[in-house]
Design a protein around this motif. Structure first.
Motif, PDB file in Angstrom:
ATOM      1  N   PHE A   1       0.840  -1.190   0.000  1.00  0.00           N
ATOM      2  CA  PHE A   1       0.000   0.000   0.000  1.00  0.00           C
ATOM      3  C   PHE A   1       0.883   1.250   0.000  1.00  0.00           C
ATOM      4  N   ASN A   2       0.502   2.248  -0.795  1.00  0.00           N
ATOM      5  CA  ASN A   2       1.220   3.522  -0.811  1.00  0.00           C
ATOM      6  C   ASN A   2       0.505   4.595  -0.005  1.00  0.00           C
ATOM      7  N   THR A   3      -0.747   4.874  -0.368  1.00  0.00           N
ATOM      8  CA  THR A   3      -1.458   5.983   0.241  1.00  0.00           C
ATOM      9  C   THR A   3      -2.942   5.849  -0.050  1.00  0.00           C
ATOM     10  N   ILE A   4      -3.721   6.802   0.467  1.00  0.00           N
ATOM     11  CA  ILE A   4      -5.151   6.838   0.179  1.00  0.00           C
ATOM     12  C   ILE A   4      -5.501   8.152  -0.500  1.00  0.00           C
ATOM     13  N   CYS A   5      -6.619   8.121  -1.207  1.00  0.00           N
ATOM     14  CA  CYS A   5      -7.132   9.314  -1.884  1.00  0.00           C
ATOM     15  C   CYS A   5      -8.507   9.651  -1.320  1.00  0.00           C
ATOM     16  N   ILE A   6      -8.710  10.917  -1.008  1.00  0.00           N
ATOM     17  CA  ILE A   6      -9.979  11.391  -0.450  1.00  0.00           C
ATOM     18  C   ILE A   6     -10.720  12.202  -1.515  1.00  0.00           C
ATOM     19  N   ARG A   7     -12.003  11.916  -1.641  1.00  0.00           N
ATOM     20  CA  ARG A   7     -12.836  12.563  -2.663  1.00  0.00           C
ATOM     21  C   ARG A   7     -13.491  13.824  -2.111  1.00  0.00           C
ATOM     22  N   THR A   8     -13.439  14.868  -2.900  1.00  0.00           N
ATOM     23  CA  THR A   8     -14.076  16.134  -2.536  1.00  0.00           C
ATOM     24  C   THR A   8     -14.868  16.654  -3.723  1.00  0.00           C
ATOM     25  N   THR A   9     -15.804  17.540  -3.470  1.00  0.00           N
ATOM     26  CA  THR A   9     -16.607  18.099  -4.562  1.00  0.00           C
ATOM     27  C   THR A   9     -16.158  19.509  -4.935  1.00  0.00           C
ATOM     28  N   ASN A  10     -15.182  20.059  -4.195  1.00  0.00           N
ATOM     29  CA  ASN A  10     -14.679  21.400  -4.510  1.00  0.00           C
ATOM     30  C   ASN A  10     -13.196  21.459  -4.185  1.00  0.00           C
ATOM     31  N   ILE A  11     -12.404  20.951  -5.097  1.00  0.00           N
ATOM     32  CA  ILE A  11     -10.977  20.817  -4.842  1.00  0.00           C
ATOM     33  C   ILE A  11     -10.278  22.171  -4.831  1.00  0.00           C
ATOM     34  N   ALA A  12     -10.792  23.127  -5.585  1.00  0.00           N
ATOM     35  CA  ALA A  12     -10.196  24.470  -5.592  1.00  0.00           C
ATOM     36  C   ALA A  12     -10.358  25.130  -4.222  1.00  0.00           C
ATOM     37  N   HIS A  13     -11.536  24.957  -3.616  1.00  0.00           N
ATOM     38  CA  HIS A  13     -11.777  25.510  -2.282  1.00  0.00           C
ATOM     39  C   HIS A  13     -10.858  24.849  -1.257  1.00  0.00           C
TER      40      HIS A  13
ATOM     41  N   ILE B   1      -6.517  -3.197   5.312  1.00  0.00           N
ATOM     42  CA  ILE B   1      -7.859  -2.640   5.156  1.00  0.00           C
ATOM     43  C   ILE B   1      -8.886  -3.727   5.464  1.00  0.00           C
ATOM     44  N   ASP B   2     -10.065  -3.298   5.937  1.00  0.00           N
ATOM     45  CA  ASP B   2     -11.180  -4.196   6.194  1.00  0.00           C
ATOM     46  C   ASP B   2     -12.230  -3.989   5.113  1.00  0.00           C
ATOM     47  N   ILE B   3     -12.715  -5.106   4.569  1.00  0.00           N
ATOM     48  CA  ILE B   3     -13.744  -5.052   3.527  1.00  0.00           C
ATOM     49  C   ILE B   3     -14.928  -5.887   3.976  1.00  0.00           C
ATOM     50  N   ASP B   4     -16.092  -5.262   4.028  1.00  0.00           N
ATOM     51  CA  ASP B   4     -17.314  -5.939   4.442  1.00  0.00           C
ATOM     52  C   ASP B   4     -18.180  -6.233   3.217  1.00  0.00           C
ATOM     53  N   GLY B   5     -18.997  -7.282   3.302  1.00  0.00           N
ATOM     54  CA  GLY B   5     -19.987  -7.539   2.269  1.00  0.00           C
ATOM     55  C   GLY B   5     -19.664  -8.656   1.296  1.00  0.00           C
ATOM     56  N   SER B   6     -18.532  -9.343   1.483  1.00  0.00           N
ATOM     57  CA  SER B   6     -18.199 -10.448   0.578  1.00  0.00           C
ATOM     58  C   SER B   6     -18.491 -11.777   1.265  1.00  0.00           C
ATOM     59  N   ASN B   7     -18.287 -12.861   0.512  1.00  0.00           N
ATOM     60  CA  ASN B   7     -18.472 -14.199   1.083  1.00  0.00           C
ATOM     61  C   ASN B   7     -17.149 -14.851   1.464  1.00  0.00           C
TER      62      ASN B   7
ATOM     63  N   GLU C   1      -8.550 -13.474   5.695  1.00  0.00           N
ATOM     64  CA  GLU C   1      -7.506 -12.476   5.496  1.00  0.00           C
ATOM     65  C   GLU C   1      -6.601 -12.925   4.352  1.00  0.00           C
ATOM     66  N   ILE C   2      -6.342 -12.006   3.434  1.00  0.00           N
ATOM     67  CA  ILE C   2      -5.482 -12.300   2.292  1.00  0.00           C
ATOM     68  C   ILE C   2      -4.314 -11.318   2.284  1.00  0.00           C
ATOM     69  N   THR C   3      -3.110 -11.839   2.241  1.00  0.00           N
ATOM     70  CA  THR C   3      -1.936 -10.991   2.045  1.00  0.00           C
ATOM     71  C   THR C   3      -1.570 -11.062   0.572  1.00  0.00           C
ATOM     72  N   TYR C   4      -1.617  -9.916  -0.085  1.00  0.00           N
ATOM     73  CA  TYR C   4      -1.390  -9.865  -1.529  1.00  0.00           C
ATOM     74  C   TYR C   4      -0.384  -8.771  -1.832  1.00  0.00           C
ATOM     75  N   GLU C   5       0.699  -9.151  -2.487  1.00  0.00           N
ATOM     76  CA  GLU C   5       1.738  -8.186  -2.845  1.00  0.00           C
ATOM     77  C   GLU C   5       2.089  -7.292  -1.643  1.00  0.00           C
ATOM     78  N   GLN C   6       2.342  -7.951  -0.520  1.00  0.00           N
ATOM     79  CA  GLN C   6       2.794  -7.330   0.730  1.00  0.00           C
ATOM     80  C   GLN C   6       1.783  -6.355   1.348  1.00  0.00           C
ATOM     81  N   ALA C   7       0.511  -6.599   1.123  1.00  0.00           N
ATOM     82  CA  ALA C   7      -0.544  -5.792   1.748  1.00  0.00           C
ATOM     83  C   ALA C   7      -1.626  -6.721   2.266  1.00  0.00           C
ATOM     84  N   THR C   8      -2.254  -6.334   3.390  1.00  0.00           N
ATOM     85  CA  THR C   8      -3.217  -7.199   4.049  1.00  0.00           C
ATOM     86  C   THR C   8      -4.652  -6.728   3.799  1.00  0.00           C
ATOM     87  N   TYR C   9      -5.469  -7.657   3.304  1.00  0.00           N
ATOM     88  CA  TYR C   9      -6.895  -7.427   3.042  1.00  0.00           C
ATOM     89  C   TYR C   9      -7.681  -8.339   3.961  1.00  0.00           C
TER      90      TYR C   9
END
Length: 248
Positions: free
Chosen positions: A84-96, A227-233, A237-245
């Motif tokens: 994992f590198n980083t996270i991205c946060i969504r905004t509706t007014n990036i200029a502000h 990261i935690d992911i809800d809603g699957s079957n 826990e899966i370690t994939y390419e050195q990241a934990t899901y």
């Protein structure tokens, strides 16, 4: 503000990544190319966010891109490999948001324009904003995105082209866990800079997920660890390419 996506640098090509996750019955697709950055990706969507597995397509282009996200990716791949590198946060007014950060004396990249060519040839466009910082082993700040389309229009088109199916819309990224040397210091910065709500002594809230900060047990790079992911079957826990899901 919402979690938009998680960036996971990988050594595998997008087609291989998508195949790996489809074998786990997780609907994943090849995303497309960032021709100006020399990268391409595979994508797993949830109902309000997604995971981007980002890999190098053209090394020379990536080396010369001089882009904050690509510079971070190259640093991490060189020093510790995939993860994992980083996270991205969504905004509706990036200029502000850019002005708000600058008013606090925080130097930013300014609003950057970006696009990606999908496998179907469609061009998706967006705006990005980064806080200016040296690439290092310290935890990077999140970066920010404003999509050209509304969330409703974007998700509609993604369902039409098969990127998203019914199973994706059952998934939620419920937690992102960061391992850092000083959780309190990081939380205070993120809380004050981005006006995030503090839920408890180790958790900040976005509209659609929890950001959890835990102290590193060993001297290591400060990054998103799991990261935690809800809603699957899957319920494993899966370690994939050195990241934990963790599929709950």
């Amino acid at each position: 503000m919402y979690l938009d996506h998680i960036v996971h640098s990988v050594t595998k090509e997008p087609l291989e990544v998508a195949k790996d996750w489809m074998e786990n019955e997780v609907h994943t697709v090849v995303g497309g190319q960032h021709t100006q950055w020399g990268t391409y990706n595979a994508l797993l969507y949830t109902k309000t966010s997604y995971i981007e597995w980002l890999s190098i397509e053209r090394q020379e282009v990536a080396n010369n891109a001089d882009h904050p996200l690509i510079n971070l990716m190259l640093h991490d791949l060189k020093t510790s490999g995939a993860g994992f590198n980083t996270i991205c946060i969504r905004t509706t007014n990036i200029a502000h948001l850019s002005n708000q950060l600058m008013d606090q004396g925080i130097k930013t990249s300014g609003v950057l324009h970006a696009e990606r060519k999908t496998t179907s040839g469609l061009i998706r466009k967006w705006k990005m904003l980064f806080i200016h910082e040296e690439v290092s082993n310290a935890l990077p700040f999140p970066f920010f995105i404003e999509w050209e389309e509304s969330d409703e229009a974007r998700y509609h088109s993604l369902q039409e082209d098969g990127t998203i199916n019914a199973s994706n819309l059952k998934l939620s990224i419920t937690a992102c866990e960061f391992h850092v040397r000083d959780p309190r210091e990081v939380m205070n910065k993120w809380k004050n800079y981005f006006q995030l709500i503090e839920y408890d002594e180790q958790t900040l809230l976005l509209e659609n997920t929890r950001l959890i900060f835990k102290q590193s047990k060993i001297e290591t790079k400060e990054r998103l660890a799991s990261i935690d992911i809800d809603g699957s079957n899957l319920h494993k826990e899966i370690t994939y390419e050195q990241a934990t899901y963790r599929f709950l």
